[in-house]
Design a protein around this motif. Structure first.
Motif, PDB file in Angstrom:
ATOM      1  N   ARG A  79      50.352 -35.810 -38.297  1.00 34.99           N
ATOM      2  CA  ARG A  79      49.865 -34.841 -39.284  1.00 34.99           C
ATOM      3  C   ARG A  79      50.917 -34.537 -40.349  1.00 34.99           C
ATOM      4  NH1 ARG A  79      46.714 -32.823 -34.765  1.00 34.99           N
ATOM      5  NH2 ARG A  79      48.485 -31.692 -33.865  1.00 34.99           N
ATOM      6  N   HIS A  80      52.154 -34.904 -40.070  1.00 35.81           N
ATOM      7  CA  HIS A  80      53.246 -34.653 -41.018  1.00 35.81           C
ATOM      8  C   HIS A  80      53.697 -35.929 -41.724  1.00 35.81           C
ATOM      9  CE1 HIS A  80      53.989 -30.526 -39.444  1.00 35.81           C
ATOM     10  NE2 HIS A  80      53.508 -31.071 -38.331  1.00 35.81           N
ATOM     11  N   ILE A  81      53.444 -37.076 -41.097  1.00 37.51           N
ATOM     12  CA  ILE A  81      53.899 -38.352 -41.649  1.00 37.51           C
ATOM     13  C   ILE A  81      52.751 -39.346 -41.640  1.00 37.51           C
ATOM     14  CG2 ILE A  81      55.509 -40.274 -41.364  1.00 37.51           C
ATOM     15  CD1 ILE A  81      57.335 -38.346 -39.829  1.00 37.51           C
ATOM     16  N   VAL A  82      52.385 -39.847 -42.809  1.00 38.30           N
ATOM     17  CA  VAL A  82      51.341 -40.872 -42.938  1.00 38.30           C
ATOM     18  C   VAL A  82      52.006 -42.149 -43.426  1.00 38.30           C
ATOM     19  CG1 VAL A  82      49.201 -41.541 -44.088  1.00 38.30           C
ATOM     20  CG2 VAL A  82      49.577 -39.148 -43.434  1.00 38.30           C
ATOM     21  N   ASN A  83      52.154 -43.115 -42.548  1.00 40.16           N
ATOM     22  CA  ASN A  83      52.907 -44.318 -42.883  1.00 40.16           C
ATOM     23  C   ASN A  83      52.481 -45.453 -41.966  1.00 40.16           C
ATOM     24  OD1 ASN A  83      55.026 -46.331 -43.137  1.00 40.16           O
ATOM     25  ND2 ASN A  83      56.293 -44.744 -44.069  1.00 40.16           N
ATOM     26  N   ALA A  84      52.235 -46.649 -42.549  1.00 36.47           N
ATOM     27  CA  ALA A  84      51.814 -47.808 -41.764  1.00 36.47           C
ATOM     28  C   ALA A  84      52.912 -48.310 -40.833  1.00 36.47           C
ATOM     29  CB  ALA A  84      51.378 -48.949 -42.703  1.00 36.47           C
ATOM     30  N   GLY A  85      54.143 -47.772 -40.990  1.00 30.74           N
ATOM     31  CA  GLY A  85      55.243 -48.210 -40.145  1.00 30.74           C
ATOM     32  C   GLY A  85      55.197 -47.669 -38.733  1.00 30.74           C
ATOM     33  N   ASP A 233      40.655 -39.876 -44.074  1.00 32.02           N
ATOM     34  CA  ASP A 233      41.297 -38.586 -43.831  1.00 32.02           C
ATOM     35  C   ASP A 233      42.354 -38.799 -42.744  1.00 32.02           C
ATOM     36  OD1 ASP A 233      42.081 -36.035 -43.298  1.00 32.02           O
ATOM     37  OD2 ASP A 233      40.100 -35.233 -42.847  1.00 32.02           O
ATOM     38  N   PRO A 234      43.569 -39.229 -43.128  1.00 31.39           N
ATOM     39  CA  PRO A 234      44.582 -39.632 -42.143  1.00 31.39           C
ATOM     40  C   PRO A 234      44.856 -38.603 -41.058  1.00 31.39           C
ATOM     41  CG  PRO A 234      45.296 -40.191 -44.357  1.00 31.39           C
ATOM     42  CD  PRO A 234      44.063 -39.361 -44.513  1.00 31.39           C
ATOM     43  N   ARG A 235      45.008 -37.347 -41.430  1.00 29.80           N
ATOM     44  CA  ARG A 235      45.399 -36.339 -40.435  1.00 29.80           C
ATOM     45  C   ARG A 235      44.304 -36.083 -39.414  1.00 29.80           C
ATOM     46  NH1 ARG A 235      48.070 -35.959 -44.866  1.00 29.80           N
ATOM     47  NH2 ARG A 235      50.230 -35.250 -44.908  1.00 29.80           N
ATOM     48  N   ARG A 236      43.072 -36.209 -39.801  1.00 23.96           N
ATOM     49  CA  ARG A 236      41.961 -36.001 -38.872  1.00 23.96           C
ATOM     50  C   ARG A 236      41.617 -37.288 -38.141  1.00 23.96           C
ATOM     51  NH1 ARG A 236      36.450 -36.793 -39.601  1.00 23.96           N
ATOM     52  NH2 ARG A 236      35.093 -35.600 -38.204  1.00 23.96           N
ATOM     53  N   THR A 237      41.554 -38.396 -38.874  1.00 25.39           N
ATOM     54  CA  THR A 237      41.120 -39.662 -38.306  1.00 25.39           C
ATOM     55  C   THR A 237      42.068 -40.160 -37.222  1.00 25.39           C
ATOM     56  OG1 THR A 237      40.046 -40.296 -40.380  1.00 25.39           O
ATOM     57  CG2 THR A 237      40.558 -42.067 -38.827  1.00 25.39           C
ATOM     58  N   VAL A 238      43.369 -40.125 -37.493  1.00 23.69           N
ATOM     59  CA  VAL A 238      44.349 -40.639 -36.532  1.00 23.69           C
ATOM     60  C   VAL A 238      44.281 -39.873 -35.221  1.00 23.69           C
ATOM     61  CG1 VAL A 238      46.806 -40.893 -36.047  1.00 23.69           C
ATOM     62  CG2 VAL A 238      45.904 -41.577 -38.273  1.00 23.69           C
ATOM     63  N   ALA A 239      44.210 -38.556 -35.311  1.00 26.50           N
ATOM     64  CA  ALA A 239      44.175 -37.734 -34.097  1.00 26.50           C
ATOM     65  C   ALA A 239      42.947 -38.047 -33.255  1.00 26.50           C
ATOM     66  CB  ALA A 239      44.200 -36.250 -34.473  1.00 26.50           C
ATOM     67  N   HIS A 240      41.782 -37.991 -33.864  1.00 25.44           N
ATOM     68  CA  HIS A 240      40.544 -38.213 -33.117  1.00 25.44           C
ATOM     69  C   HIS A 240      40.463 -39.639 -32.572  1.00 25.44           C
ATOM     70  CE1 HIS A 240      38.243 -34.634 -35.155  1.00 25.44           C
ATOM     71  NE2 HIS A 240      39.378 -34.276 -34.576  1.00 25.44           N
ATOM     72  N   ALA A 241      40.869 -40.616 -33.381  1.00 26.49           N
ATOM     73  CA  ALA A 241      40.790 -42.010 -32.952  1.00 26.49           C
ATOM     74  C   ALA A 241      41.727 -42.284 -31.782  1.00 26.49           C
ATOM     75  CB  ALA A 241      41.128 -42.939 -34.123  1.00 26.49           C
ATOM     76  N   THR A 242      42.930 -41.688 -31.813  1.00 26.06           N
ATOM     77  CA  THR A 242      43.895 -41.926 -30.736  1.00 26.06           C
ATOM     78  C   THR A 242      43.406 -41.334 -29.424  1.00 26.06           C
ATOM     79  OG1 THR A 242      45.682 -41.815 -32.370  1.00 26.06           O
ATOM     80  CG2 THR A 242      46.308 -41.727 -30.059  1.00 26.06           C
ATOM     81  N   GLU A 407      53.240 -26.380 -35.113  1.00 20.65           N
ATOM     82  CA  GLU A 407      52.563 -27.236 -34.133  1.00 20.65           C
ATOM     83  C   GLU A 407      52.460 -26.575 -32.756  1.00 20.65           C
ATOM     84  OE1 GLU A 407      50.874 -29.831 -34.474  1.00 20.65           O
ATOM     85  OE2 GLU A 407      51.364 -30.369 -36.527  1.00 20.65           O
ATOM     86  N   GLY A 408      53.258 -25.564 -32.499  1.00 24.18           N
ATOM     87  CA  GLY A 408      53.201 -24.909 -31.204  1.00 24.18           C
ATOM     88  C   GLY A 408      54.157 -25.540 -30.206  1.00 24.18           C
ATOM     89  N   HIS A 409      54.558 -24.755 -29.215  1.00 26.11           N
ATOM     90  CA  HIS A 409      55.552 -25.195 -28.243  1.00 26.11           C
ATOM     91  C   HIS A 409      55.031 -26.373 -27.403  1.00 26.11           C
ATOM     92  CE1 HIS A 409      59.190 -24.779 -25.956  1.00 26.11           C
ATOM     93  NE2 HIS A 409      58.540 -24.565 -24.820  1.00 26.11           N
TER      94      HIS A 409
END
Length: 499
Positions: A79-85, A233-242, A407-409
């Motif tokens: 959610r903080h870093i969007v990078n293909a690396g 939508d990188p921040r939403r898509t990556v989380a749900h897909a993972t 992000e929470g503890h």
């Protein structure tokens, strides 16, 4: 001598094609890389046969739980870093640039090993199928080259078109696995039993090797971040897909391995796996299904291998793109096709490397299953395990230094720390039992030669990063910044990160 500033590349070279992938497409890519039918028919069966442990179903579920813990911090960082690396970028941001470039070298070696090793399995399985079904005597390497040609073409096409191909294959593949599981559970050897799902198996002898076998089946789920730049939508898509990828594959693997033990009987599953090998699941359902359905399953076993080949090819190409965009490797790798948005130089390079490896194996008449498919993919799985352990550690480092992340503890500290310790324990077990996984003598140099390759790759990567720090500071400063890297010499560093 003055140090040249980075030249701003055109838009084509700075970014991948944006907005072409939604949650379903990313899920298809990463689960295709995990190759469900290949894992169920090959991985689970091999796990029973090699380890002699009847708790393989529990091993898959335990690994799924560990990877779910890993995913908490991994997704938080996405959610903080969007990078293909992906791993390369995360390790850079969390542990420093030398560690990041070292991780990139390990990633390139590991994902290439996974991709190239799969050609051995695809070629051998397809050649055997053509011989048994049609009586055609075709060499394994000719079948492998056919797959190579298809992957080479698809690798430079639009990513969403590739997603469509994988979606069709994966849907059919998962449907067949569910049908086979249903047949096996409804036709038990005696009665339906959950003995192989008992938690006590976690404490049994040999569970370390079983966990190592299980974790290789999940390789590919972590690639959701690799496609982040191409999502809507990188921040939403990556989380749900993972989360979806870990959940679906974990349940599918665990329940399928259990279903096989029901059909053979818990006390006979190991012997049956050793006798029938990868044909076990097909032999168990053949008496209860029409022959055409079983044939479809065998065909999908082949397409499962192809889908994994294609998915890992894309992953390698995008790692090369990320490194080229930041000038860590020649800038040409950071260019994409004007027509398709695909990282064509990275794609073509990976295809060339695979072709060279196939030619070498064919020329030496090496066993495609043992020496290419099994040895090389197991080694690739080891590399991904190393990367996940390092990345989980990097997540801790990143959030420890970054204030105001909200992000929470649990997501920033507890889950990543627990995942790091657990993954480190599994990695230790992997290295300790690597001779068992390779099927070689405990004193064979091969048990250390393959792991040593990662140590060498990491060392070379770290040394190269330190060389860049001295010879080209702008490039060194841009490591891990992704699409923003080309503007770094013109502005202040946007995010504080370790040296």
């Amino acid at each position: 001598m003055p140090v040249p500033a980075l030249r701003p590349p055109d838009t084509i070279s700075a970014t991948l094609a944006r907005g072409r992938l939604g949650i379903p497409s990313v899920v298809f890519f990463v689960i295709a890389a995990a190759a469900p039918l290949t894992v169920v028919a090959g991985g689970a069966t091999t796990g029973y046969a090699v380890t002699g442990v009847t708790g393989i179903p529990v091993a898959y579920l335990v690994v799924a739980a560990v990877l779910a813990l890993f995913t908490v911090g991994y997704v938080a960082m996405s959610r903080h870093i969007v990078n293909a690396g992906a791993f390369y970028t995360y390790v850079t941001r969390g542990l420093g640039r030398p560690a990041g470039v070292a991780a990139a070298a390990v990633a390139l070696l590991a994902y290439n090993a996974m991709q190239i090793g799969l050609y051995g399995g695809f070629g051998a399985v397809l050649a055997q199928f053509l011989h048994d079904r049609y009586g055609w005597a075709v060499t394994w390497w000719l079948c492998a080259l056919t797959a190579w040609a298809a992957v080479t073409v698809l690798g430079v096409l639009r990513i969403d078109l590739n997603g469509t191909v994988l979606a069709v294959m994966l849907t059919a593949e998962c449907a067949v696995v569910v049908v086979f599981d249903t047949v096996m559970v409804t036709h038990p050897a005696a009665t339906v039993t959950v003995d192989t799902l008992a938690p006590t198996h976690v404490l049994a002898a040999g569970i370390g090797a079983a966990l190592v076998t299980a974790i290789t089946g999940f390789v590919g789920f972590e690639a959701t971040v690799v496609f982040s730049e191409e999502t809507k939508d990188p921040r939403r898509t990556v989380a749900h897909a993972t989360y979806l990828a870990v959940t679906v594959t974990g349940l599918l693997y665990g329940l399928s391995a259990w279903a096989m033990s029901v059909a053979t009987g818990p006390n006979r599953i190991v012997d049956a796996a050793r006798t029938d090998g990868t044909d076990l699941i097909f032999h168990l359902v053949t008496p209860h299904l029409d022959a055409s359905v079983v044939t479809i399953g065998r065909v999908l076993f082949i397409t499962s291998l192809f889908a994994a080949l294609l998915s890992f090819h894309h992953t390698v190409a995008r790692y090369l793109f990320a490194l080229g965009r930041e000038h860590v490797i020649p800038a040409a790798f950071g260019r994409t096709s004007r027509h398709t948005g695909a990282p064509k130089i990275g794609s073509i390079t990976q295809s060339g490397l695979a072709l060279t490896a196939l030619a070498g194996y064919a020329a030496t008449d090496a066993d495609p299953i043992v020496h290419l498919f099994f040895w090389i993919t197991v080694t690739g799985g080891l590399g991904i395990l190393i990367l996940m352990t390092a990345t989980s550690t990097a997540v801790l480092g990143y959030f420890t230094r970054r204030t105001g992340h909200h992000e929470g503890h649990w997501r920033a500290t507890v889950a990543p720390l627990t995942a790091t310790l657990t993954l480190a324990a599994i990695l230790t077990a992997t290295l300790r039992e690597f001779d068992t996984l390779l099927g070689v003598d405990p004193h064979s140099p091969l048990r250390w030669l393959f792991p040593a390759a990662y140590a060498a790759a990491a060392l070379l990567g770290a040394v190269w990063a330190l060389t860049l720090r001295t010879t080209n500071p702008p490039v060194y400063a841009a490591i891990g910044l992704g699409a923003d890297s080309h503007t770094l010499p013109l502005r202040n560093h946007p995010t504080r990160q370790p040296a």
